[in-house]
Structure formats: structure tokens, C-alpha cells
Design a protein around this motif. Structure first.
Motif, PDB file in Angstrom:
ATOM      1  N   CYS A 266      -1.652   6.566  -6.375  1.00 32.74           N
ATOM      2  CA  CYS A 266      -1.945   5.503  -7.335  1.00 32.74           C
ATOM      3  C   CYS A 266      -2.336   4.212  -6.606  1.00 32.74           C
ATOM      4  O   CYS A 266      -3.265   3.505  -7.026  1.00 32.74           O
ATOM      5  N   SER A 267      -1.649   3.908  -5.511  1.00 34.54           N
ATOM      6  CA  SER A 267      -1.980   2.708  -4.731  1.00 34.54           C
ATOM      7  C   SER A 267      -3.385   2.821  -4.149  1.00 34.54           C
ATOM      8  O   SER A 267      -4.155   1.848  -4.167  1.00 34.54           O
TER       9      SER A 267
ATOM     10  N   LEU B 102      -0.276  -2.988  -2.125  1.00 32.84           N
ATOM     11  CA  LEU B 102      -0.958  -1.700  -2.323  1.00 32.84           C
ATOM     12  C   LEU B 102      -1.063  -0.932  -1.016  1.00 32.84           C
ATOM     13  O   LEU B 102      -0.847   0.287  -0.980  1.00 32.84           O
TER      14      LEU B 102
ATOM     15  N   LEU C 278       3.036   7.447  -5.960  1.00 37.06           N
ATOM     16  CA  LEU C 278       2.762   6.047  -5.639  1.00 37.06           C
ATOM     17  C   LEU C 278       1.662   5.927  -4.596  1.00 37.06           C
ATOM     18  O   LEU C 278       0.822   5.029  -4.663  1.00 37.06           O
ATOM     19  N   ARG C 279       1.639   6.814  -3.629  1.00 40.14           N
ATOM     20  CA  ARG C 279       0.603   6.772  -2.581  1.00 40.14           C
ATOM     21  C   ARG C 279      -0.787   6.916  -3.201  1.00 40.14           C
ATOM     22  O   ARG C 279      -1.697   6.130  -2.927  1.00 40.14           O
TER      23      ARG C 279
ATOM     24  N   TRP D 219      -2.590  -2.077 -12.106  1.00 41.95           N
ATOM     25  CA  TRP D 219      -3.766  -2.556 -11.354  1.00 41.95           C
ATOM     26  C   TRP D 219      -4.985  -1.689 -11.663  1.00 41.95           C
ATOM     27  O   TRP D 219      -6.112  -2.207 -11.728  1.00 41.95           O
TER      28      TRP D 219
ATOM     29  N   GLY E 273       2.102   0.692  -0.190  1.00 38.92           N
ATOM     30  CA  GLY E 273       2.379   1.840  -1.046  1.00 38.92           C
ATOM     31  C   GLY E 273       1.619   3.085  -0.647  1.00 38.92           C
ATOM     32  O   GLY E 273       1.894   4.170  -1.165  1.00 38.92           O
ATOM     33  N   MET E 274       0.680   2.959   0.264  1.00 37.76           N
ATOM     34  CA  MET E 274      -0.148   4.099   0.668  1.00 37.76           C
ATOM     35  C   MET E 274       0.440   4.892   1.820  1.00 37.76           C
ATOM     36  O   MET E 274      -0.154   5.871   2.270  1.00 37.76           O
TER      37      MET E 274
ATOM     38  N   CYS F 232       2.285   0.300 -10.736  1.00 33.95           N
ATOM     39  CA  CYS F 232       1.032   0.399  -9.983  1.00 33.95           C
ATOM     40  C   CYS F 232      -0.133   0.773 -10.893  1.00 33.95           C
ATOM     41  O   CYS F 232      -1.285   0.403 -10.634  1.00 33.95           O
TER      42      CYS F 232
ATOM     43  N   THR G 159       5.894  -3.208  -8.569  1.00 29.69           N
ATOM     44  CA  THR G 159       5.162  -2.259  -7.726  1.00 29.69           C
ATOM     45  C   THR G 159       5.911  -2.012  -6.422  1.00 29.69           C
ATOM     46  O   THR G 159       5.677  -1.009  -5.737  1.00 29.69           O
ATOM     47  N   GLN G 160       6.819  -2.909  -6.078  1.00 28.08           N
ATOM     48  CA  GLN G 160       7.662  -2.749  -4.888  1.00 28.08           C
ATOM     49  C   GLN G 160       9.088  -2.346  -5.248  1.00 28.08           C
ATOM     50  O   GLN G 160       9.992  -2.429  -4.427  1.00 28.08           O
TER      51      GLN G 160
END
Length: 970
Positions: A379-380, A304, A376-377, A280, A307-308, A277, A265-266
Motif C-alpha cells: 500500500c505504501s 511512506l 502495508l508495504r 493517500w 512503510g516499504m 495508508c 500510517t505509523q
């Protein structure tokens, strides 16, 4: 012809010239080339030229060769069934011979062409294809192996179902073990293809894969640390899907899988991070989530949250450095198409429950509509949202320290992500957040004035997530400041902020309802001014905000000064739009709500609006007939125009009531409605039944002559598989019954059996159950002799469906019906008498004659064994109900009736205190009945009574019955 075919040199050069011209940026040149290419399609061997350029002219530039293949692919999609056998055989042969072309672009184009041919049903007619491609996988030439794998991956994506069927003798039994061998190939591209091929068969639980599930998972674990991002992405995708279908196989390794997904995820590659991601989100849906994930929350939460943050590319795409853009016209292709939702008649509840049918929640986590649909934003944020709903306040232990730092950070990018985090946890962690909201809400209101547009826009969204709490507080404390600042943001100089503010204000309207009435002049002044300020896209959202305001404040909008402010700009837009303009959808939805709210106040505007709606329906029906009879000359109409027109006519009928009678008399709407009721499209029938019910209430004298034609259609639409259609048909039957009286008798056999089946059907949505119960009650009221014999078949679900509805006319007529039926057939209620008592106890203040009907029935049952005490209690409740109302919540009475909980300390004329110890238990003990069936508590969200809980941008529901009485605690 297959091998000997040779092109004519002059023809070949002409086609090459066309291919090169088609790459010109000049649109007129492109149009000219397109016309010539369409003319060439008339010649059978034109497609031979195209495959020849793709596979044989290796000296030509790759873009030209690839373009030739793509044009051929389009011809295959459109005309393959017309290809002569010689041409199709030549194309197939050339594809297989050139799958290993040295150019990756040409290999990919050939693969696409093979897949397109296969998707046209040619897997059955091309038996050598799959064996040949699988054989080519063993080639020592990398290009051949990679090209074959690329083609197989596309075939697996497009034809997964047929590959797992007997039609092809189940080739996956050979292919899947073959794919697994390549998981350890030296080429990362080949490894990636191999995983991607197998991944296509996880969700469908293909037997060939399930037989090899353990070696598949072992191979995935072996590739977990692969250096190639595409391989890591496919490994993550596989694990996410396995979480859904083979959790049992992952559970023994779950700790290590979670640690791996934390790393991925990172991942530096955002595509890999996005795929990881998703894990989760999927894990949160599994029953084991809390157990397996709780120990990892300290690590997962900051991942998370991190990731936002907007990425650099996000900000570029969002034009985050542009603060003022209100004067820049919208790019029309950026405006998403709008789809109208048909009008649904439903009961309104404190929990906001409405028709439970495929209503996707559009309350997006964030509002990045101008960048990719999923990143990613987002999804997080979505992952944090669902995990907050799993862990509730336990998540706050890990979130609050991060929030404190983020929300007050000097760097706008970090502060913005903190505001998104706060919004994401709103639903799941609301209870735990309440102590902090008195400080946080004012801070967020201040953030509405931030100098960065992206901060202002996300703040609008987050505040909308806490609107329910804001409305629950004294209005001057939070509601008024929030409303004031949101209205300023509606007039913001940034279009993105305008959009977010409009959407947030619509949510606030739904929550606040009549709390907004004192501020209507200020609100309308702002919304009307926005008409002159907004570009195309936000204008559509403004319609929704105005419609939602009308739904929320209702008749309070019907004042001359408000009408004068609101109607001129709406009518101006109405006059500007042509009948075929899809912007009519949101405007008609808005006008439907406004007409319903304004009631007689809409009279000056109703005639042209009514007539245009009738014309839209008539025009759409005529177009449909032309298309049906001459499809080669006439396109199918967009029936959304008809649906939205029918819904506005419903709004007019509901708002104007009897004042619509003259308009109906002068039009052919009933004839048109009869056609709509038989339309193949469910949404058309749904809206036509809603209109039928409203016209029945408003001007039955015009509807009555058509009842003989309408009733059989209504009966055939009592199909609970189409919930909203069935619901509206049921409601319309109930309205017709009340108007018809005893003349309804011939039509009862057409509908009664279906209604009884619906009310007894497991898992029927609450709204449909309630409307069905009311309609059965009304049928029994006007035709008791026909309905009462079936009483025993529906009395229990009837009572449980209506015990949570507040007093109103619909409930009144339904209970009169059930009482009349019990009088005709008292034996039908004996076994379920306790449920009838429970339903009667839900009445707060029945009319005197209905109260007398209850007394007579209860008195008649007093002498029945074990029923005397219950009847006595209900009689006391009815007699003293109005005086006890401040003292005894109805839920407490229900506890007595259910006999499951012992109340203590009861006094005939005093308060019931279920919490007191000691006191008198005699009556309570007398009411305990261990043989009575247990019931389930109906859970409801704590929304305000007029909150519809509908997704943004969706047509608001029309209500027949108001809100729940306080809940029964069983």
C-alpha cells in the motif's frame, strides 16, 4: 413444535459423537463424518438438533457447539427453502433468545447464523428481527448488547442494499441515528461495532446517513485518539470513504485530517496503519490533492518510504532466509488460477494504445504474491506511485535525499526498500530521474547479483520499470549488460528470483523489440534451458516470456537454428498436457504468438496443433449442449479451453496464411466457428470473430459459402457496449468486404447504420473508432453507391480517426473507399473538407494511383470559396512529399491545415520552421480560418512503436494496422 420440541436422547448423542469426530485431523474420518451428515440432512428435524446443540447444551465444549452452528449455517445456505415452517421458526426463535450467550464464540456463531438466514430473503419474512436486535442494543447486559451489535454489523455488511430500500420501509432511518448513539459507549468493542455498521452505508451515499453526516463526522473526530486499535482502524476506514463521497465536508478540516492520517500510517498496529495508508491512495485521485498535500510532503514521504520495508512477519512468510529453493516442488494451491484473455484485433500505436476495456494493470508494485494480497508495504509503494504521478518531479526534492541513503545502505533490508522506492516513482518522476539513471542503472544491474534473493527479485522489477529508458540508449551501454544479467537471473537458484526475472525480461522484450534480434541465440538458449530447471509455477511465466519474445521480434525468429532450439521443448510440454489441464492456457497463448512469428517455419508442427485445437472447440461445444439439455447430469464446460483454442487457430491462420488452406478443407472448423459466433459468452464470440477475419485473409474460398450465415451474426454484434466483441466483428466485416467486392452489396444494410452510429458515439475507444473507420472505408470502396449517401454523417469522425495511422494496406483501401464515395457524393464532404485535407496530409507516401485520386478531388474543390489555398498546399505536399520528408515533420503541415497557428518562413522547396520569427507570412495568413472548428491534440505516451503496453501474463493483441504517424499539434 416451536417451543415444545425436545430431542431424542439417543439421536442427540449420535450427533454429538459425529461433531466430535469431525474435529479429528484424520482425513478419512472427516470424509466418513461428512457422508453421515449428508445422510442426516434427509431428516427434517436434523437442523433442530443442530440449533439445540448450539444454544441449549451449555455444558458441551464451545468448539463443538460452534461447529454445530456452522454446519447449520451451511444447511441454511444450501437447503433453507426446503425447511419446514416449524423448523425455521424454531431456529429463528432460538437465535434471538441466545444472541447474548456468555461465550463470545457462540455469540459470533449465532450472529453468523442470523445473517445467513437474513440473506436468504428472510429480512422480509422475519419482520421482528431488526426491531428486536435494535431493542437489544439498549440491554444493560454487555453480552446481549455486543451479540446484537455483532449480528447487526454482519447484516449491514451482507444486506446493505435492501436495508436502504422501500421493501423494508427504510429501517436505516431509525438504525443509523441509533448507531451514532453508541460511538461514545464505554466498551471499545461496542464502539467499533457502531462505526463498522455506519461505514457500510458511506459509499452508497445512503440518504439516512447523509442526513446525519455532520454528527457522524464529529463523532469520528472525537474517536480519533481511541485506545482501541479496532476503533482507530474503523475511523480511518470511514475517513477514506468520506474522502470519495463527501470531500466537501472534510475540506475545512483537511489539514488536521492529514496530520492525523500521518500519525495513523505509523500506528503500532499494522491493520490500523494499512487502513490509514489507503487515505493517500484515495486522496491522490481527488482534484484537490496537490493543493492540500503539497505542504505535507516533507513529512509524508519518509513515512511512506519507511512503510516499504519488509516486516519481520513478511520475511518469515516469504522464507526470506531461504536462498536456494529451485529443487523444491511448488505447492499446487499456491499457484494462482490463470484466466485467458480473448484475442482482440486492434490498431498498434506508438503510445501502445490497445482496446480500452477493463484491463487491470497487473504491473504490481512489488511481487509479494506469496504473502497477503495487500499489506502495508504494498500500500505504501502504491501510494508513492500515485503521488509521484500527481507531483511529478516536485516529489524528487523529498525522495532523492532518502534514496541516496537507502540504495547504498549496507543492511540488505533497507537497501531492498530503497530499490522498491526507485521502482515506485519510475512512472511519475521519469523526467526528473533521467539525469541520475546513467549512474543508477549500472548500480541496479550490480544489485542483480546481490547475495540476498529478495534484493535480486525486487531489482528485477525496478529495472523493468526503467526498461523504456534503457532501450532508448545505445544498446552496448545499458541494454546488453541488463539483458545479460537478467538472463542469468532467469536461471537463478531461487524460484522467486526466477519469476521476477522472467517477468522483467518480458517487459524488456516488449520495449526492445527488434533490438534483441542480434542476441536471439543467447536468449533462446537461456529460455530453453529454463524448461529443464523450472517448477510448475514459473513454467507458466516462462511461456509468457517466450510468447512475448515472439511478439516482439516477429519473423526474425523464423530461422532453422532458432526453430530447432525452441520448438522441441514446447511440443514436448504440449504432448504431456491433457485436454482438461488448465496449464494449456498459457502454453496455447505462447504457441499462438510463436506460430504467428514463425510463419512458414511452423509448418512441420501445424497439423497436430491445428487438429487438437479443433478437437478442444468441438469437445467444449458438445459439453455445453449436454449441460444445457441435462444440467443434473453434466457440468457446464470451462469455455476458456475453447477460447484459447480459437485464439491459437487465429495465430496459425495469421502465421501460415494460405498454407492453412488444406487443414481448413479437411476439418469442420467453419461449422464450429458458426456455433461459437452465437455463444452467450462474449469472449467466445470475440475470439471467433478474430478467427473469422484471419481465415478470410488466409483462405477465403472456404469462408465464402458461409458468408450469408455469418453476416447477420456480425451485424447483431456491432454493439459498442461490448467493446472487444464489437471491435473484432467490425474488423472481420472489413476483411470480408475486401474479399467479396461488389458481392458485398446485399449485406451493407445489415451493418452500415450500426457502424455510422459507432463512429459518431461519444467516448468510443480509439481502437474501435479506427477499425470502424477502416471498415466503413472498405465498404465504400466495394459498394460506393450504397455507402456514399451517408457520407456527411460520418466524414468528420472518419477523417479524425484515421489521420494518425501510418501508411499501410488497410489505410490504403480505406482511403480509396472515401475517395470513391466523395466522387459519388461530393456534397457530403463540403462542410468538413478541412478534415479531409488533414487526413490526406497524414500520408507519407501514397501509391501513384491513390495519389492521383487525391489530386482529382483537390482539383475539383479548388474553385470552392476559401478552399483554394488549402487545396494548393495539399497538392504541394503530395507532389513533393517524398522530397520534403526529411525536412518537414507532418505535424507542421497539420498546423497549417488547422489554421490555428501561423507558420513563418515558409519556402516552397525548403524547410518549414515554425519557430523562426520574421519571414514570409502571406501564405500562412491566407490559411487562417477562424470559422474552422477547433480540434483536440491526441496525447500519446512515448513508447516504442511495437510496444503493446499490455499487462503481464495477458494475451498479446493481434494488429491490423501499424503505428501512428508523427502527431498533429493543434
Amino acid at each position: 413444535m416451536e417451543c415444545q420440541w425436545k430431542p431424542d436422547e439417543q439421536g442427540l448423542q449420535q450427533i454429538l459423537q459425529l461433531l466430535k469426530e469431525s474435529q479429528s485431523p484424520d482425513t478419512s474420518t472427516q470424509r466418513s463424518v461428512q457422508q453421515k451428515l449428508e445422510q442426516l440432512n434427509q431428516y427434517p428435524d436434523f437442523n433442530n438438533y443442530l440449533i439445540f446443540v448450539l444454544t441449549k447444551l451449555k455444558t458441551e465444549d464451545e468448539p463443538t457447539r460452534s461447529l454445530s452452528g456452522l454446519i447449520l449455517k451451511n444447511n441454511v445456505k444450501a437447503h433453507y427453502q426446503n425447511f419446514p415452517n416449524g423448523v425455521s421458526d424454531f431456529i429463528k426463535n432460538e437465535c434471538l433468545q441466545n444472541i447474548g450467550d456468555s461465550s463470545p464464540l457462540i455469540r459470533a456463531t449465532v450472529g453468523i447464523l442470523i445473517t445467513t438466514i437474513a440473506s436468504k430473503g428472510e429480512l422480509q419474512n422475519w419482520p421482528e428481527l431488526l426491531p428486536k436486535l435494535c431493542l437489544l442494543l439498549d440491554s444493560e447486559d454487555y453480552n446481549t448488547c455486543e451479540g446484537a451489535f455483532g449480528a447487526l454489523q454482519k447484516i449491514c455488511e451482507d444486506s446493505a442494499e435492501i436495508l436502504d430500500s422501500d421493501m423494508l420501509d427504510r429501517p436505516l432511518n431509525v438504525m443509523i441515528p441509533k448507531f451514532l448513539q453508541f460511538f461514545k459507549h464505554s466498551s471499545p468493542k461496542i464502539r467499533s461495532h457502531a462505526i463498522a455498521c455506519v461505514n457500510q452505508f458511506i459509499i452508497s451515499r445512503t440518504q439516512a446517513l447523509m442526513l446525519h453526516i455532520d454528527p457522524f463526522i464529529e463523532n469520528l473526530f472525537a474517536l480519533a485518539g481511541d485506545e482501541e486499535p479496532e476503533v482507530r482502524k474503523n475511523v480511518c476506514r470511514a475517513l477514506v470513504m468520506l474522502l470519495e463521497v463527501r470531500l466537501d465536508r472534510l475540506l475545512p478540516h483537511m489539514h488536521n485530517i492529514i496530520e492525523y492520517m500521518l500519525q495513523r500510517t505509523q500506528d503500532q498496529d499494522e491493520n490500523v496503519a494499512l487502513e490509514a495508508c489507503e487515505f493517500w491512495l484515495t486522496l491522490a485521485e481527488q482534484p484537490v490533492c496537490k493543493e492540500v498535500l503539497c505542504g505535507h510532503l516533507p513529512k509524508l514521504t519518509p513515512v511512506l518510504v519507511n512503510g516499504m520495508k519488509y516486516s519481520e512477519i513478511d520475511i518469515i512468510l516469504l522464507k526470506g532466509d531461504v536462498e536456494e529453493d529451485e529443487a523444491i516442488p511448488d505447492n499446487e494451491q499456491d499457484i494462482r488460477p490463470r484466466f485467458h484473455r480473448s484475442r482482440t484485433v486492434a490498431q498498434q500505436h506508438e503510445g501502445g494504445d490497445s482496446i480500452e476495456e477493463d484491463e487491470d494493470d497487473e504491473d504490481d508494485l512489488d511481487d509479494d504474491e506469496t504473502i497477503s494480497d495487500w499489506n502495508l508495504r504494498k500500500c505504501s509503494a502504491a501510494a508513492l506511485d500515485v503521488l509521484a504521478n500527481v507531483f511529478r518531479d516536485d516529489l524528487l526534492l523529498h525522495i532523492l535525499p532518502l534514496l541516496k541513503e537507502l540504495l547504498f545502505h549496507p543492511e540488505w533490508l533497507i537497501k531492498e526498500s530503497g530499490i522498491l522506492v526507485l521502482g515506485a516513482i519510475a512512472e511519475g518522476c521519469m523526467q526528473g530521474m533521467i539525469p541520475y539513471l546513467p549512474e543508477l542503472i549500472p548500480h541496479l544491474v550490480q544489485c542483480l547479483s546481490d547475495k540476498k534473493a529478495l534484493v535480486r527479485s525486487i531489482t528485477c522489477w525496478t529495472l523493468s520499470r526503467y526498461a523504456h529508458w534503457v532501450v532508448s540508449q545505445p544498446p552496448d551501454t545499458y541494454l546488453k549488460p541488463l539483458m545479460t544479467e537478467l538472463l542469468k537471473r532467469i536461471l537463478d537458484s531461487n524460484k522467486r528470483v526466477q519469476e521476477a526475472a522472467c517477468s522483467a525480461f518480458a517487459t524488456l522484450e516488449e520495449e526492445a523489440c527488434t533490438e534483441l534480434v542480434p542476441y536471439l541465440a543467447y536468449i533462446l538458449d537461456t529460455l530453453v534451458f529454463a524448461f529443464s530447471k523450472y517448477q510448475h509455477k514459473n513454467l507458466l511465466i516462462l511461456y509468457d516470456a517466450i510468447g512475448t519474445l515472439a511478439d516482439s521480434v516477429g519473423h526474425h525468429l523464423n530461422k532453422p537454428e532458432y526453430i530447432q532450439m525452441l520448438m522441441p521443448p514446447l511440443i514436448q510440454k504440449w504432448n504431456q498436457l491433457k485436454d482438461e489441464d488448465k496449464d494449456l492456457f498459457p502454453l496455447l497463448e505462447c504457441l499462438s504468438s510463436v506460430a504467428t512469428a514463425l510463419q512458414s517455419g511452423f509448418l512441420p508442427y501445424c497439423e497436430p496443433v491445428y487438429q487438437r485445437c479443433v478437437n478442444l472447440v468441438q469437445k467444449t461445444l458438445a459439453q455445453a449442449v449436454l449441460h444445457q439439455t441435462q444440467p443434473e447430469f453434466y457440468e457446464a464446460p470451462d469455455k476458456d479451453f475453447m477460447i484459447v483454442a480459437l485464439d491459437l487457430l487465429s495465430g496459425l491462420a495469421e502465421g501460415l496464411g494460405g498454407n492453412i488452406e488444406q487443414l481448413v478443407a479437411r476439418s469442420n472448423i467453419l461449422t464450429l466457428m458458426y456455433q461459437c459466433m452465437q455463444d452467450k459468452m462474449p469472449e467466445v464470440r470475440q475470439s471467433s470473430f478474430a478467427l473469422l477475419g484471419d481465415l478470410t485473409k488466409a483462405c477465403f474460398q472456404h469462408v465464402k459459402p458461409c458468408i450469408a450465415n455469418f453476416m447477420p451474426i456480425l451485424g447483431t454484434n456491432l454493439n459498442p457496449e461490448l467493446i472487444s466483441v464489437c471491435n473484432n466483428a467490425t474488423w472481420a466485416i472489413g476483411e470480408i468486404s475486401i474479399q467479396m467486392g461488389s458481392e458485398m452489396q446485399p449485406y451493407v444494410p445489415m451493418v452500415l447504420q450500426q457502424l455510422v452510429e459507432i463512429i459518431n458515439r461519444p467516448n468510443t475507444p480509439k481502437t474501435l473508432l479506427e477499425n470502424t473507420a477502416i471498415t466503413i472505408g472498405r465498404l465504400g470502396y466495394v459498394c460506393p453507391q450504397e455507402v456514399a449517401p451517408m457520407l456527411q454523417q460520418f466524414i468528420r469522425p472518419w477523417c479524425t480517426s484515421l489521420r494518425n495511422i501510418r501508411d499501410n494496406e488497410e489505410k490504403d483501401s480505406a482511403f480509396r473507399g472515401i475517395c470513391t464515395m466523395i466522387t459519388v457524393n461530393p456534397g457530403g464532404v463540403v462542410q468538413d473538407f478541412i478534415f479531409f485535407c488533414d487526413a490526406v496530409a497524414s500520408w507519407m507516401n501514397p501509391k501513384d494511383d491513390l495519389r492521383e485520386m487525391f489530386y482529382k478531388i483537390l482539383h475539383g474543390f479548388k474553385n470552392q470559396p476559401s478552399m483554394g489555398c488549402r487545396c494548393y498546399l495539399i497538392e504541394e505536399l503530395i507532389h513533393y512529399g517524398r522530397g520534403w520528408e526529411p525536412l518537414i515533420p507532418r505535424a507542421h503541415i497539420a498546423l497549417y491545415l488547422g489554421g490555428r497557428v501561423v507558420y513563418q518562413g515558409w519556402e516552397p522547396h525548403g524547410p518549414l520552421d515554425p519557430c523562426r520569427r520574421g519571414g514570409r507570412e502571406v501564405l500562412a495568413e491566407a490559411l487562417v480560418d477562424d470559422t474552422s472548428p477547433s480540434q483536440t491534440k491526441i496525447g500519446r505516451k512515448a513508447f516504442s512503436s511495437c510496444h503493446n503496453n499490455q499487462p503481464r501474463g495477458q494475451k498479446k493483441t493481434k494488429y491490423m494496422v501499424s503505428v501512428h504517424s508523427p502527431g498533429h499539434l493543434m
